[in-house]
Write a protein that holds these residues in place. Sequence first.
Motif, mmCIF file in Angstrom:
data_model
loop_
_atom_site.group_PDB
_atom_site.id
_atom_site.type_symbol
_atom_site.label_atom_id
_atom_site.label_comp_id
_atom_site.label_asym_id
_atom_site.label_seq_id
_atom_site.Cartn_x
_atom_site.Cartn_y
_atom_site.Cartn_z
ATOM 1 N N ASP A 123 29.709 -15.695 8.524
ATOM 2 C CA ASP A 123 29.253 -14.757 7.497
ATOM 3 C C ASP A 123 30.294 -13.664 7.287
ATOM 4 N N LEU A 124 31.031 -13.728 6.187
ATOM 5 C CA LEU A 124 32.090 -12.753 5.924
ATOM 6 C C LEU A 124 31.526 -11.344 5.782
ATOM 7 N N SER A 125 30.393 -11.219 5.103
ATOM 8 C CA SER A 125 29.787 -9.904 4.907
ATOM 9 C C SER A 125 29.413 -9.281 6.248
ATOM 10 N N GLU A 126 28.886 -10.104 7.132
ATOM 11 C CA GLU A 126 28.530 -9.639 8.468
ATOM 12 C C GLU A 126 29.770 -9.150 9.204
ATOM 13 N N ALA A 127 30.839 -9.931 9.155
ATOM 14 C CA ALA A 127 32.074 -9.563 9.845
ATOM 15 C C ALA A 127 32.631 -8.240 9.327
ATOM 16 N N ILE A 128 32.655 -8.085 8.010
ATOM 17 C CA ILE A 128 33.210 -6.870 7.411
ATOM 18 C C ILE A 128 32.367 -5.653 7.751
ATOM 19 N N SER A 129 31.054 -5.824 7.767
ATOM 20 C CA SER A 129 30.154 -4.677 7.898
ATOM 21 C C SER A 129 30.033 -4.141 9.321
ATOM 22 N N ILE A 130 30.382 -4.945 10.344
ATOM 23 C CA ILE A 130 30.169 -4.460 11.708
ATOM 24 C C ILE A 130 31.422 -4.447 12.587
ATOM 25 N N ARG B 193 45.757 -16.948 10.320
ATOM 26 C CA ARG B 193 46.300 -16.747 8.984
ATOM 27 C C ARG B 193 46.575 -15.259 8.742
ATOM 28 N N SER B 194 45.667 -14.409 9.199
ATOM 29 C CA SER B 194 45.882 -12.973 9.031
ATOM 30 C C SER B 194 44.944 -12.198 9.950
ATOM 31 N N ILE B 195 45.287 -10.951 10.189
ATOM 32 C CA ILE B 195 44.433 -10.024 10.943
ATOM 33 C C ILE B 195 44.236 -8.800 10.059
ATOM 34 N N ILE B 196 42.983 -8.522 9.725
ATOM 35 C CA ILE B 196 42.666 -7.472 8.752
ATOM 36 C C ILE B 196 41.915 -6.337 9.440
ATOM 37 N N THR B 197 42.440 -5.135 9.316
ATOM 38 C CA THR B 197 41.781 -3.953 9.868
ATOM 39 C C THR B 197 40.786 -3.414 8.853
ATOM 40 N N ILE B 198 39.566 -3.174 9.311
ATOM 41 C CA ILE B 198 38.511 -2.659 8.447
ATOM 42 C C ILE B 198 38.420 -1.143 8.608
ATOM 43 N N ASP B 199 38.611 -0.441 7.521
ATOM 44 C CA ASP B 199 38.574 1.030 7.560
ATOM 45 C C ASP B 199 37.932 1.531 6.273
ATOM 46 N N PHE B 200 36.715 2.054 6.412
ATOM 47 C CA PHE B 200 36.010 2.579 5.248
ATOM 48 C C PHE B 200 36.265 4.072 5.044
ATOM 49 N N GLY B 201 37.156 4.647 5.836
ATOM 50 C CA GLY B 201 37.559 6.038 5.627
ATOM 51 C C GLY B 201 36.466 7.051 5.891
ATOM 52 N N SER B 202 35.448 6.661 6.675
ATOM 53 C CA SER B 202 34.350 7.579 6.950
ATOM 54 C C SER B 202 34.579 8.294 8.271
ATOM 55 N N GLU B 203 34.084 9.516 8.368
ATOM 56 C CA GLU B 203 34.217 10.284 9.602
ATOM 57 C C GLU B 203 33.292 9.754 10.687
ATOM 58 N N HIS B 204 32.239 9.031 10.300
ATOM 59 C CA HIS B 204 31.331 8.447 11.273
ATOM 60 C C HIS B 204 31.264 6.944 11.059
ATOM 61 N N GLN B 205 30.821 6.237 12.074
ATOM 62 C CA GLN B 205 30.694 4.789 11.988
ATOM 63 C C GLN B 205 29.558 4.422 11.037
ATOM 64 N N LEU B 206 29.904 3.707 9.963
ATOM 65 C CA LEU B 206 28.885 3.320 8.995
ATOM 66 C C LEU B 206 27.962 2.260 9.598
ATOM 67 N N SER B 207 26.707 2.290 9.192
ATOM 68 C CA SER B 207 25.806 1.199 9.559
ATOM 69 C C SER B 207 26.205 -0.037 8.755
ATOM 70 N N GLN C 82 34.848 -0.134 -0.974
ATOM 71 C CA GLN C 82 35.944 -0.920 -0.413
ATOM 72 C C GLN C 82 35.477 -2.285 0.105
ATOM 73 N N PHE C 83 34.173 -2.446 0.262
ATOM 74 C CA PHE C 83 33.637 -3.665 0.856
ATOM 75 C C PHE C 83 34.071 -4.909 0.085
ATOM 76 N N GLN C 84 33.937 -4.898 -1.236
ATOM 77 C CA GLN C 84 34.266 -6.073 -2.045
ATOM 78 C C GLN C 84 35.745 -6.407 -1.971
ATOM 79 N N ASN C 85 36.595 -5.391 -1.839
ATOM 80 C CA ASN C 85 38.032 -5.645 -1.707
ATOM 81 C C ASN C 85 38.337 -6.421 -0.430
ATOM 82 N N TYR C 86 37.692 -6.006 0.672
ATOM 83 C CA TYR C 86 37.884 -6.734 1.925
ATOM 84 C C TYR C 86 37.366 -8.160 1.799
ATOM 85 N N PHE C 87 36.201 -8.330 1.176
ATOM 86 C CA PHE C 87 35.615 -9.660 1.017
ATOM 87 C C PHE C 87 36.568 -10.571 0.238
#
Length: 256
Positions: free
Chosen positions: A195-202, A217-231, A240-245
């Motif tokens: 589940d790509l959405s699951e991977a990106i979100s957590i 193939r690649s290693i992608i760092t997920i960074d939503f630029g928030s000061e706290h960990q997003l749920s 930014q979620f759709q861009n990562y997807f």
Amino acid sequence: MEPILTLDHLSYAYHTLEGETKALSDISLSVKPGEFVAIVGPSGCGKSTLLSLIAGLLKPEEGEILLNGKSLKESATNIGYMLQKDHLLEYRTIYKNIILGLEIQHRLTEKNLEYVQKLMQQYDIADFADSYPRELSGGMRQRAALIRTLALKPDFLLLDEPFSALDYQTRLDVSDDIAKIIRQSGVTTLLVTHDLSEAISISDRIIVLGKRPGHIRSIITIDFGSEHQLSSKEARIHPQFQNYFNQIWKELKHDE
């Protein structure tokens, strides 16, 4: 910070009378303490094989696996492994299921049992201590299975599609809850998921494997630029979620 896990040019193949099936080829990566890393890739690319190698259930044909700088045989790093099914025993209560690992390892000390009680209270399952697995929802069963794993105080946690058997709505809720539990515990985690959405979100980073033999193939760092960990739910509606997807989807489609 020294990595807790290092894979150095790891390769593995399955051998049968019909011949050799190469599962993984030249995998090199590292995971830092406290990271939550997801692995995605097409079916049959060796994701679960990779976890089995790290857990020591299989031996690599080439390359090396280091935990805290030592080989698997020499390392004292405690690994927890949570599979797709919860494997709760129906004849044992939830509490008895949760302490099963401690029981097997002869670690039913007062201190460890107090820790179990703390986990059950903290993660809202204490009220179900005397219930049986058949009386719980799929989500609550998975929560019990995770607490059973955390009761052993692992330094490193392997998750092999632990939410795949749940319906979509339950999966959203449970993945969010379990991600919170894991982050609060501070345990380093490697998650295999389709589940790509699951991977990106957590996760903090995503390892994208190509088709068999699995290779990075690649290693992608997920960074939503928030000061706290997003749920998980907050992350899924972030701009930014759709861009990562799209980025990960493009990598996965590359081999076709």
